[in-house]
Write a protein that holds these residues in place. Structure first.
Motif, PDB file in Angstrom:
ATOM      1  N   GLU A 200       3.863   4.233  -4.611  1.00 51.59           N
ATOM      2  CA  GLU A 200       3.193   5.022  -5.300  1.00 51.59           C
ATOM      3  C   GLU A 200       3.799   5.359  -6.689  1.00 51.59           C
ATOM      4  O   GLU A 200       5.011   4.935  -7.171  1.00 51.59           O
ATOM      5  CB  GLU A 200       3.346   6.326  -4.565  1.00 51.59           C
ATOM      6  CG  GLU A 200       2.118   7.328  -5.105  1.00 51.59           C
ATOM      7  CD  GLU A 200       0.849   7.043  -5.396  1.00 51.59           C
ATOM      8  OE1 GLU A 200       0.406   6.648  -6.473  1.00 51.59           O
ATOM      9  OE2 GLU A 200       0.189   6.500  -4.517  1.00 51.59           O
TER      10      GLU A 200
ATOM     11  N   PRO B 156       0.714  -1.170   0.014  1.00 48.97           N
ATOM     12  CA  PRO B 156      -0.149   0.111  -0.001  1.00 48.97           C
ATOM     13  C   PRO B 156       0.864   1.211   0.030  1.00 48.97           C
ATOM     14  O   PRO B 156       0.307   2.187  -0.241  1.00 48.97           O
ATOM     15  CB  PRO B 156      -0.743  -0.026   1.367  1.00 48.97           C
ATOM     16  CG  PRO B 156      -0.894  -1.521   1.588  1.00 48.97           C
ATOM     17  CD  PRO B 156       0.491  -1.953   1.034  1.00 48.97           C
TER      18      PRO B 156
ATOM     19  N   TRP C 236       1.901  12.126  -1.073  1.00 46.50           N
ATOM     20  CA  TRP C 236       2.016  10.610  -0.866  1.00 46.50           C
ATOM     21  C   TRP C 236       0.690  10.238  -0.052  1.00 46.50           C
ATOM     22  O   TRP C 236       0.035   9.160  -0.281  1.00 46.50           O
ATOM     23  CB  TRP C 236       3.149  10.295  -0.112  1.00 46.50           C
ATOM     24  CG  TRP C 236       3.349   8.793   0.097  1.00 46.50           C
ATOM     25  CD1 TRP C 236       3.722   7.897  -0.842  1.00 46.50           C
ATOM     26  CD2 TRP C 236       3.362   8.176   1.255  1.00 46.50           C
ATOM     27  NE1 TRP C 236       3.579   6.616  -0.259  1.00 46.50           N
ATOM     28  CE2 TRP C 236       3.447   6.895   1.171  1.00 46.50           C
ATOM     29  CE3 TRP C 236       3.100   8.710   2.634  1.00 46.50           C
ATOM     30  CZ2 TRP C 236       3.444   5.951   2.139  1.00 46.50           C
ATOM     31  CZ3 TRP C 236       3.082   7.518   3.696  1.00 46.50           C
ATOM     32  CH2 TRP C 236       3.352   6.218   3.418  1.00 46.50           C
ATOM     33  N   GLN C 237       0.460  11.000   1.012  1.00 48.29           N
ATOM     34  CA  GLN C 237      -0.604  10.543   1.883  1.00 48.29           C
ATOM     35  C   GLN C 237      -2.025  10.913   1.218  1.00 48.29           C
ATOM     36  O   GLN C 237      -2.960  10.015   1.408  1.00 48.29           O
ATOM     37  CB  GLN C 237      -0.825  11.070   3.050  1.00 48.29           C
ATOM     38  CG  GLN C 237       0.360  10.907   4.412  1.00 48.29           C
ATOM     39  CD  GLN C 237       0.027  11.450   5.535  1.00 48.29           C
ATOM     40  OE1 GLN C 237      -0.242  12.685   5.818  1.00 48.29           O
ATOM     41  NE2 GLN C 237       0.120  10.583   6.649  1.00 48.29           N
TER      42      GLN C 237
ATOM     43  N   LYS D 246      -7.234  14.034   3.200  1.00 48.59           N
ATOM     44  CA  LYS D 246      -8.121  13.347   1.948  1.00 48.59           C
ATOM     45  C   LYS D 246      -8.799  14.047   1.085  1.00 48.59           C
ATOM     46  O   LYS D 246      -9.061  13.812   0.081  1.00 48.59           O
ATOM     47  CB  LYS D 246      -9.495  12.547   2.859  1.00 48.59           C
ATOM     48  CG  LYS D 246      -8.860  11.958   4.125  1.00 48.59           C
ATOM     49  CD  LYS D 246     -10.187  11.186   4.653  1.00 48.59           C
ATOM     50  CE  LYS D 246     -10.008  10.286   5.785  1.00 48.59           C
ATOM     51  NZ  LYS D 246     -11.210   9.767   6.555  1.00 48.59           N
TER      52      LYS D 246
ATOM     53  N   LEU E 184      -2.757  10.738  -1.881  1.00 50.74           N
ATOM     54  CA  LEU E 184      -3.048   9.744  -2.910  1.00 50.74           C
ATOM     55  C   LEU E 184      -3.707   8.470  -2.614  1.00 50.74           C
ATOM     56  O   LEU E 184      -4.538   7.927  -3.477  1.00 50.74           O
ATOM     57  CB  LEU E 184      -1.815   9.502  -4.027  1.00 50.74           C
ATOM     58  CG  LEU E 184      -1.064  10.602  -4.568  1.00 50.74           C
ATOM     59  CD1 LEU E 184       0.217  10.316  -5.144  1.00 50.74           C
ATOM     60  CD2 LEU E 184      -2.145  11.117  -5.676  1.00 50.74           C
ATOM     61  N   ARG E 185      -3.519   7.946  -1.422  1.00 49.72           N
ATOM     62  CA  ARG E 185      -4.052   6.621  -0.923  1.00 49.72           C
ATOM     63  C   ARG E 185      -4.152   7.053   0.494  1.00 49.72           C
ATOM     64  O   ARG E 185      -3.476   6.446   1.292  1.00 49.72           O
ATOM     65  CB  ARG E 185      -3.201   5.382  -1.289  1.00 49.72           C
ATOM     66  CG  ARG E 185      -3.195   5.122  -2.627  1.00 49.72           C
ATOM     67  CD  ARG E 185      -2.613   3.851  -2.784  1.00 49.72           C
ATOM     68  NE  ARG E 185      -3.176   2.617  -2.312  1.00 49.72           N
ATOM     69  CZ  ARG E 185      -2.774   1.426  -2.518  1.00 49.72           C
ATOM     70  NH1 ARG E 185      -1.676   1.040  -3.152  1.00 49.72           N
ATOM     71  NH2 ARG E 185      -3.707   0.522  -1.743  1.00 49.72           N
TER      72      ARG E 185
ATOM     73  N   ALA F 286      -4.825   4.276   3.624  1.00 49.37           N
ATOM     74  CA  ALA F 286      -3.814   3.174   4.075  1.00 49.37           C
ATOM     75  C   ALA F 286      -2.485   3.908   4.491  1.00 49.37           C
ATOM     76  O   ALA F 286      -1.748   3.401   5.286  1.00 49.37           O
ATOM     77  CB  ALA F 286      -3.172   2.156   2.835  1.00 49.37           C
ATOM     78  N   ARG F 287      -2.619   5.188   4.396  1.00 51.60           N
ATOM     79  CA  ARG F 287      -1.202   6.002   4.730  1.00 51.60           C
ATOM     80  C   ARG F 287      -1.410   6.887   5.787  1.00 51.60           C
ATOM     81  O   ARG F 287      -0.609   7.735   6.292  1.00 51.60           O
ATOM     82  CB  ARG F 287      -0.889   6.765   3.322  1.00 51.60           C
ATOM     83  CG  ARG F 287      -0.481   5.436   2.526  1.00 51.60           C
ATOM     84  CD  ARG F 287      -0.128   6.345   1.006  1.00 51.60           C
ATOM     85  NE  ARG F 287       0.079   5.284   0.111  1.00 51.60           N
ATOM     86  CZ  ARG F 287       0.318   5.702  -1.219  1.00 51.60           C
ATOM     87  NH1 ARG F 287       0.331   6.881  -1.823  1.00 51.60           N
ATOM     88  NH2 ARG F 287       0.534   4.587  -2.132  1.00 51.60           N
TER      89      ARG F 287
END
Length: 364
Positions: A144, A141, A183-184, A244, A186-187, A190-191
């Motif tokens: 990237e 997860p 990076w956080q 988010k 984008l998903r 899970a991050r």
């Protein structure tokens, strides 16, 4: 035999200092994996600098930094993203001393050094990350796509530049914090639980000490922007969950900045009406709208009040040391106080007083 004064100088050997400096420049270029053209240009600058009278009597430490400055100038001229901190870490040099040598080199040789492009720096800095290929050390997860991450990190860095977070600061901590947020975002599922320190460890890069402060400042800007989105007012948005919605915030960046930091002047407010595509200038300050600030953002607006869009150094100035109040013993008269000119004139004697003083002194 040919006298030295009659020689052409073609067989003259380079001095040991120049030979050592050239080898140092060449070795540094190989460490940085620079093209051959860069190496040749840096060596020519170094030779010109040592031949200049201004650098004949400088210390040995400055002469060693001179080669690094020539490489730094060459990279800037070829739009190669290399920071001053990288050169200083390789040379184990203080940045203040390196900066002084760099400015002297630029002035004496008349070199034109363009500004560093943040977009190129983002791309180069992210190339060293190990998050773009799945390995045994990196969970699935956390892997990237590099293109997506570079694009979003560049957008966040541009946002930081428009809100005074880049001016006068080292760019690497800001790029690191922006890369972590992109990076956080984008998903996020899970991050979100991953910290900045763990992110840098997984990416295989060093964590700059100011990166935590840059991350905090970026989150404050994002929270104020999130307070202007109508569909986010019903959610409990805080510093964790605002990640988010970074995609939406960046998409409507200009509109949200104008609303979160509206201009004070009425004419400027009319020119910067919502919906227009004119760029936002960070110089134009204003008060943040208090209505609609969700959760933590609302509490911050209520506590701090309307905050203009100003540099962080003006919003959070450094604390000054308090001077101790004078005590009673210090304020007491000791006889050593300075005497004013008007008081001295009262003690000046005329000719008659001088004669009387001499007679009295003779009697004693």
């Amino acid at each position: 035999e040919v006298a030295y004064s009659q020689s052409t100088g073609q067989k003259e050997q380079l001095s040991r200092c120049l030979q050592r400096g050239i080898r140092r420049v060449q070795d540094l270029c190989k460490v940085l994996q620079l093209p051959t053209v860069f190496e040749e240009t840096a060596v020519s600058y170094f030779q010109r600098a040592l031949q200049h009278p201004s650098f004949h009597l400088v210390s040995l430490e400055k002469k060693e930094l001179l080669g690094g400055c020539c490489i730094f100038v060459t990279c800037r001229q070829h739009n190669w993203p290399l920071t001053m901190g990288t050169i200083c870490s390789l040379l184990y040099a203080k940045q203040e001393l390196f900066a002084s040598v760099f400015l002297s080199l630029q002035k004496e040789l008349g070199l034109s050094v363009p500004a560093l492009s943040l977009a190129d720096l983002v791309k180069t800095h992210l190339n060293s990350f190990r998050l773009f290929q799945r390995t045994a050390d990196i969970p699935a997860p956390f892997v990237e796509d590099e293109a997506k991450m570079v694009t979003r990190t560049t957008q966040i860095v541009e946002l930081a530049s428009e809100t005074w977070l880049v001016t006068g600061r080292h760019p690497v901590p800001i790029v690191t914090a922006a890369a972590f947020l992109s990076w956080q975002s984008l998903r996020p599922a899970a991050r979100l639980a991953c910290t900045l320190a763990r992110f840098c460890k997984l990416a295989g890069v060093d964590l700059p000490p100011p990166a935590h402060l840059r991350l905090k400042e970026l989150l404050e800007i994002l929270l104020r922007m999130a307070s202007q989105l109508a569909w986010l007012r019903v959610f409990n948005v805080d510093k964790k969950t605002v990640v988010k919605h970074i995609g939406d915030l960046l998409q409507h960046r200009i509109f949200l900045l104008k609303n979160a930091f509206h201009l004070e002047d009425g004419e400027e407010q009319g020119a910067a009406a919502p919906g227009e595509g004119s760029p936002v200038s960070p110089v134009a300050g204003g008060a943040a709208q208090e209505q609609g600030c969700p959760s933590e953002g609302k509490r911050q607006c209520d506590e701090d009040g309307p905050r203009p869009l100003l540099p962080p150094c003006l919003i959070h100035p450094r604390k000054r040391l308090r001077t101790a109040a004078p005590s009673a013993s210090d304020s007491a008269i000791t006889g050593d106080e300075p005497i004013s000119d008007s008081e001295i004139e009262q003690y000046l004697r005329g000719p008659e007083e001088i004669q009387a003083f001499r007679k009295a002194k003779a009697w004693l």
